[in-house]
Design an enzyme around this catalytic site. Structure first.
Site, PDB file in Angstrom:
ATOM      1  N   CYS A   1      -0.789   0.622   9.228  1.00 61.60           N
ATOM      2  CA  CYS A   1       0.170   1.207   8.284  1.00 61.60           C
ATOM      3  C   CYS A   1       0.833   2.481   8.801  1.00 61.60           C
ATOM      4  O   CYS A   1       1.713   3.029   8.132  1.00 61.60           O
ATOM      5  CB  CYS A   1      -0.513   1.480   6.947  1.00 61.60           C
ATOM      6  SG  CYS A   1      -1.230   0.007   6.187  1.00 61.60           S
TER       7      CYS A   1
ATOM      8  N   HIS B   1       1.094   7.726   2.067  1.00 60.01           N
ATOM      9  CA  HIS B   1       0.901   6.293   2.300  1.00 60.01           C
ATOM     10  C   HIS B   1       0.131   5.754   1.095  1.00 60.01           C
ATOM     11  O   HIS B   1      -0.922   6.281   0.732  1.00 60.01           O
ATOM     12  CB  HIS B   1       0.116   6.047   3.585  1.00 60.01           C
ATOM     13  CG  HIS B   1      -0.406   4.652   3.694  1.00 60.01           C
ATOM     14  ND1 HIS B   1       0.434   3.554   3.693  1.00 60.01           N
ATOM     15  CD2 HIS B   1      -1.675   4.163   3.747  1.00 60.01           C
ATOM     16  CE1 HIS B   1      -0.299   2.455   3.771  1.00 60.01           C
ATOM     17  NE2 HIS B   1      -1.581   2.795   3.803  1.00 60.01           N
TER      18      HIS B   1
ATOM     19  N   GLU C   1       2.834  -4.906  11.133  1.00 60.23           N
ATOM     20  CA  GLU C   1       1.595  -5.584  11.520  1.00 60.23           C
ATOM     21  C   GLU C   1       1.679  -7.050  11.101  1.00 60.23           C
ATOM     22  O   GLU C   1       0.671  -7.743  11.020  1.00 60.23           O
ATOM     23  CB  GLU C   1       0.380  -4.899  10.899  1.00 60.23           C
ATOM     24  CG  GLU C   1       0.357  -4.836   9.394  1.00 60.23           C
ATOM     25  CD  GLU C   1      -0.852  -4.078   8.867  1.00 60.23           C
ATOM     26  OE1 GLU C   1      -1.815  -4.756   8.467  1.00 60.23           O
ATOM     27  OE2 GLU C   1      -0.831  -2.841   8.846  1.00 60.23           O
TER      28      GLU C   1
END
EC number: 2.3.3.-
Length: 420
Positions: A114, A250, A82
């Site tokens: 993400c 994550h 990103e």
């Protein structure tokens, strides 16, 4: 049936880092609240580092370990980010060039906050499983930078950003995917994915982000539950507590992962509070070690946790790792794979912990110089030459191996230089 998964994986956690407790004290943050983040260090991108240099520096040790014949079988290169540097030209074009890859190769970039690293990884795995090109390999590189500059005319930081700043990192993870998954063999078809539109966090302008941190946490927790429930439908008998010897999440910051694990253990596994902390230390904590030293590297964050799990865990026998990926906006996925003792031995040859130990520690004065935008390359820069001596001493810390840095931008074209 052919196997697929990770043949090799390497992390580049930056050239420089900052002690985040020093940052918290300097910003006069509530240290009790700050400690709940479970952060120690954050990688800081230098003016002459960008997602290309991070990605190449992560992938080079993997590529260097291949024979020419093996290298030429890389037929797919996916960059996941990103932190793009151009609306049309992907990071993969530069990375392909500086890694010297075969020109008979698909190269492109994917974006979904993400989640991007998992998106690229799953595309690569399914390319291998499809057997449309037997023996081919894919290189997936997730590379992201949190580089939020103070806006002109305003030096004050919002309270929300003050607490997000310590966890905002920079780095890349490179993953070689193929038919000989020594490091992490994927469980084919064992995937639960879940997504919907939500305005939790986004990047509407290049050098900053916007959003609602509370909404983001709620969305993360919702997806953590829903992806596993979908995984359970596809893998009858799967149990959150017993099926996975390790869990990799994550990781925006360690405290968020600890909260998600606690919620899942109570809500899905129905475990009493007394057993949750022990389970966290056993199955989750190994995956936080590298994340606590690099910070949130967005699309690469799950793979940073996976690398940490494999390096830091105990793999005396083959063990299954459950992986949860989340990207704001949102898309998420829970999937799993197996790592063997030989896989751990192979993974440890990349010496990720040693790399993190050898980084240059920035003082607060040096960090502020960078943070306030001195010499930083903004999105859309047409021409610039970078000063490698902006902070004296940093380049000396990179002499262990050749490392790629951004030297200049000439009419939008980025030019890089190897330095050793």
């Amino acid at each position: 049936m052919v196997s697929a998964g990770i043949e090799a994986m390497n992390v580049f956690g930056g050239t420089a880092y900052l002690d985040v407790m020093e940052l918290a004290k300097y910003r006069h943050l509530d240290t009790a609240r700050f400690e709940n983040l479970l952060m120690k260090e954050k990688a800081v991108a230098l003016p002459y580092e960008d997602p290309v240099t991070f990605g190449v520096n992560a992938a080079k040790p993997i590529i260097d370990a291949l024979s020419e014949a093996e290298k030429d079988r890389i037929e797919l290169l996916i960059t996941c980010s990103e932190s793009g540097i151009d609306f049309g030209k992907s990071l993969s074009t530069y990375i392909h060039e500086y890694l010297g890859l075969n020109r008979n190769c698909r190269l492109f970039e994917v974006k979904q906050a993400c989640y991007s690293g998992t998106a690229g990884f799953q595309m690569a795995v399914n390319f291998i499983l499809s057997q449309t090109s037997p023996g081919a390999k894919a290189l997936v590189i997730a590379s992201d930078i949190s580089r939020f500059l103070i806006a002109e005319g305003g030096d004050a930081l919002s309270e929300d950003w003050s607490y997000a700043e310590p966890s905002a990192g920079a780095g890349a993870v490179a993953v070689l995917v193929g038919e000989n998954p020594e490091v992490f063999q994927i469980d084919p078809g064992a995937n639960g994915y879940y997504g919907y539109e939500v305005m939790d966090t986004c990047r509407p302008i290049p050098d900053s982000e916007a959003g609602d941190s509370d909404l983001s946490l709620m969305s993360y927790l919702d997806c953590c539950e829903q992806t596993f429930l979908e995984y359970q439908k596809r893998v009858p008998g799967a149990n959150y507590q017993d099926t996975f010897q390790y869990l990799a999440y994550h990781t925006p910051f360690g405290g968020m992962v600890k909260g998600a694990h606690r919620t899942m253990m109570r809500k899905v596994a129905k475990v009493k509070t007394s057993g949750i902390e022990t389970d966290f230390l056993t199955r989750v904590k190994p995956g936080l070690n590298y994340c606590q030293r690099v910070g949130n590297i967005m699309g690469a964050a799950l793979f940073l946790a996976l690398a940490s799990t494999i390096d830091q865990g105990r793999f005396d026998t083959p063990k299954r790792i459950g992986c949860f990926s989340y990207g704001s906006g949102c898309c998420s996925e829970f999937y799993s794979g197996i790592t063997t003792p030989q896989g751990q031995e192979r993974q440890r040859t990349f010496g990720i912990e040693k790399h993190l130990d050898r980084r240059y520690q920035l003082s607060m004065e040096e960090y502020e110089l960078l943070f306030k935008g001195s010499g930083m390359v903004r999105f859309g820069t047409r021409n610039v030459k970078l000063d490698f001596e902006m902070i004296p001493g940093i380049m000396q810390s990179t002499q262990e191996k050749p490392r790629l840095f951004l030297e200049e931008i000439s009419e939008f074209h980025r030019k890089y230089r190897w330095i050793s």
